[in-house]
Design a protein around this motif. Sequence first.
Motif, PDB file in Angstrom:
ATOM      1  N   PHE A 104     -36.764  16.261  -5.031  1.00  0.00           N
ATOM      2  CA  PHE A 104     -35.360  16.500  -5.345  1.00  0.00           C
ATOM      3  C   PHE A 104     -34.554  17.034  -4.152  1.00  0.00           C
ATOM      4  N   LEU A 105     -35.186  17.031  -2.962  1.00  0.00           N
ATOM      5  CA  LEU A 105     -34.444  17.440  -1.771  1.00  0.00           C
ATOM      6  C   LEU A 105     -34.324  16.244  -0.833  1.00  0.00           C
ATOM      7  N   ASN A 106     -33.184  16.120  -0.152  1.00  0.00           N
ATOM      8  CA  ASN A 106     -33.052  15.025   0.800  1.00  0.00           C
ATOM      9  C   ASN A 106     -33.840  15.353   2.076  1.00  0.00           C
ATOM     10  N   MET A 145     -32.629  10.636   0.041  1.00  0.00           N
ATOM     11  CA  MET A 145     -33.694  11.240  -0.755  1.00  0.00           C
ATOM     12  C   MET A 145     -35.015  10.574  -0.349  1.00  0.00           C
TER      13      MET A 145
ATOM     14  N   ARG B   6     -30.315  22.092  -6.709  1.00  0.00           N
ATOM     15  CA  ARG B   6     -30.681  20.807  -6.092  1.00  0.00           C
ATOM     16  C   ARG B   6     -31.436  19.923  -7.076  1.00  0.00           C
ATOM     17  N   ASP B   7     -32.363  20.529  -7.790  1.00  0.00           N
ATOM     18  CA  ASP B   7     -33.167  19.737  -8.721  1.00  0.00           C
ATOM     19  C   ASP B   7     -32.297  19.191  -9.842  1.00  0.00           C
ATOM     20  N   ARG B   9     -29.113  18.555  -9.673  1.00  0.00           N
ATOM     21  CA  ARG B   9     -28.257  17.497  -9.131  1.00  0.00           C
ATOM     22  C   ARG B   9     -29.037  16.200  -8.972  1.00  0.00           C
ATOM     23  N   HIS B  10     -30.309  16.348  -8.637  1.00  0.00           N
ATOM     24  CA  HIS B  10     -31.135  15.153  -8.426  1.00  0.00           C
ATOM     25  C   HIS B  10     -31.337  14.373  -9.714  1.00  0.00           C
ATOM     26  N   SER B  11     -31.514  15.109 -10.835  1.00  0.00           N
ATOM     27  CA  SER B  11     -31.706  14.398 -12.109  1.00  0.00           C
ATOM     28  C   SER B  11     -30.588  14.788 -13.062  1.00  0.00           C
TER      29      SER B  11
END
Lengths: 244, 403
Positions: A104-106, A145, B6-7, B9-11
């Motif tokens: 989940f981190l770029n 990503m 961040r997590d 935002r990712h999902s």
Amino acid sequence: MSEALALEANGLTKVYGTGHTQVVAMRDASLRLHRGEVAALLGPSGAGKSTFLLCVGLINPPTRGRVAIGGRPVLDGPRALVDLRRFRRESVGFVFQKSNLIPFLNAADNVQIVGELVGRPASQARARAMELLEALGVGARARNMPTQLSGGEQQRVTVARALANQPSLILADEPTAALDSKRGRQVMELFRDVAHKHGTGIIVVTHDHRALDVFDTVYQMEDGSLRPATHAGIEASSGPASTS
Amino acid sequence: MNLAVRDIRHSIGRFALTTIGVGMLLMVVMGMGGIYRGLVDDALVVTRGVGADLWVVQRDTRGPFAEVSRLPRSVVDRVAAVPGVMDACEFVFHTIQREHGGRPLRMGVLGLGWPIDKGQGLPLIAGRPLAQNHYEMIADESLGLTLGERIRLGKDTYTVVGITRWLVSSGGDGIACFTSRDAQSIQFDEPGESVRLERRARRNRADQVDFGRTQPSVLERASGLSGNIAALPGPAISAVIARLSPGADAKEVQAIIGAWGDVTTYTKDQQEQLLLKGSVDRARRQILLFRVLLTIISAVIMALIIYTLTLDKLHPIALLKLIGAPNRTIVGLILQQSLIMGALAFGVGHLIGLKLFPMFPRRVLVTNDDLLRVAGIVLVISVFASLLGIWKAMRVAPNEAIG
Ligand SMILES: Nc1ncnc2c1ncn2[C@@H]1O[C@H](COP(=O)(O)OP(=O)(O)O)[C@@H](O)[C@H]1O
Ligand SMILES: [Mg+2]
């Protein structure tokens, strides 16, 4: 001894399981790695190379034996002499065969986070991350990503992450398996340059014999035993069976 | 760098859907609490609306709400004469169901103690209190009547001069307020034919007794207004409500009136207890139990969702451990995420509720206290569920990230 060793492993033995399912994955392995030294570790699949790296990388402690990193005793058998996790984030960098980026981190955040974990200000950790990604040729992919990167790009981001905190020891388990030989050689050369420039000790498990000239020393593992490589050993381990 | 954000935002899609789902669950919990409060509050609207300090009812009854109570009208004057009573008037309340504009109109008819009580104390949202002692009414908005609308009840036509909000009976019907005289004439309205028949019957009865035969004026009277016949009582009232003078002691007044053999008195609090313990008790307990059940089930579901969210992250967590992240970072990731979800779900539930609950046929009274309580529960669940997740995460070995 004028200068502390990057790594000193003494009589490492690792036994998995108990009773008749017991496997001795590594027996009495010892290794002295100087600062600035780049060592290759060869050996057939199942020889215990990964086990050795996990032991000296403080991830999977040995059943017996002692480990000192940067002159500091850290493991006495399974017993930790320091806060292992803290020691890991400050002094050890890892690169594995499969990319192990946080999903989940770029790319840039994946490198930046290890800087922040040792207490660097975010801006400083960021600058360092960008600098490393540029140097590894993936600066343009900083905002992507992990799933948007190719295997080789992921691997280079992982290398950048391992270098971010300028650790005294970098452990790489078949880091170039996902790269073509040209890129693979570039990574090896990068390791060598980092080691010579910053005095980092680096151990690389590899099967790529064309790049062996990059290394200062070559070790070989077989049936859990570790010893300096002989020419015959190198020839033997380049056989088609070595794919792990 | 905040890993939790961040997590998320990712999902974001999955997180948003889950949050909305949990939010709707919380909305139902808030709604059930609101229905409960609404029911309890509605039950007390009438007693609060008339503003009585003391209720005087037929001896040994729990009237006028829990059971029937009948009193002669004269009790009003007797109560008014007791020291400490500022004023007393009859309490008139009954439910009628009529047709108006082609649809059924069901309403509670409440008599106000004109001229003291003109409805100033009612929750008016439009119009004014009553200004004359006949032919005006204040209607609750739930009745669907508009200001100035004229409505025929019994033999008279009443004009809506005021609109109240949430003035409903314990059954949820809107209440209309009249002067108590008007309320009674609506209650005791009899069709002309039935009045005529009753007068004929009276005349026949009088004819059959010698008193009637020897006194022609008695026969005369029997055919006239009932109020002119001394032997007939006026219509009974159900209760007398009294307001006490400032500084008067309710217990003392209650003791004086309680000594009379024909009545029983209740203070305002006692009357409210009778209502809650009596007429709405079962409905109230039913909803309360369901509410408790719903809260527990929602808590379990929410905890499971948050826990599952953590399980999905075990691999990245092992990875974080591998690169040496301290437990603080991992705990922060899980705890923050679960708190963010809890808070957002609470907000979503509250917002949906604000839009949805006013459309319900009965009042859904979401009080700030109840909101706080739900927020507290959400907080506890979020923390508890993340503790489960943290417990799991602490057991993950860093080498699970490799392989
Ligand atoms: N977690 C484990 N449990 C049991 N046996 C293991 C475990 N990890 C490795 N082994 C065994 O230890 C031996 C060495 O494995 P490994 O260190 O992965 O070899 P290499 O990396 O050289 O291919 C193998 O026989 C393997 O099956
Ligand atoms: Mg291996």
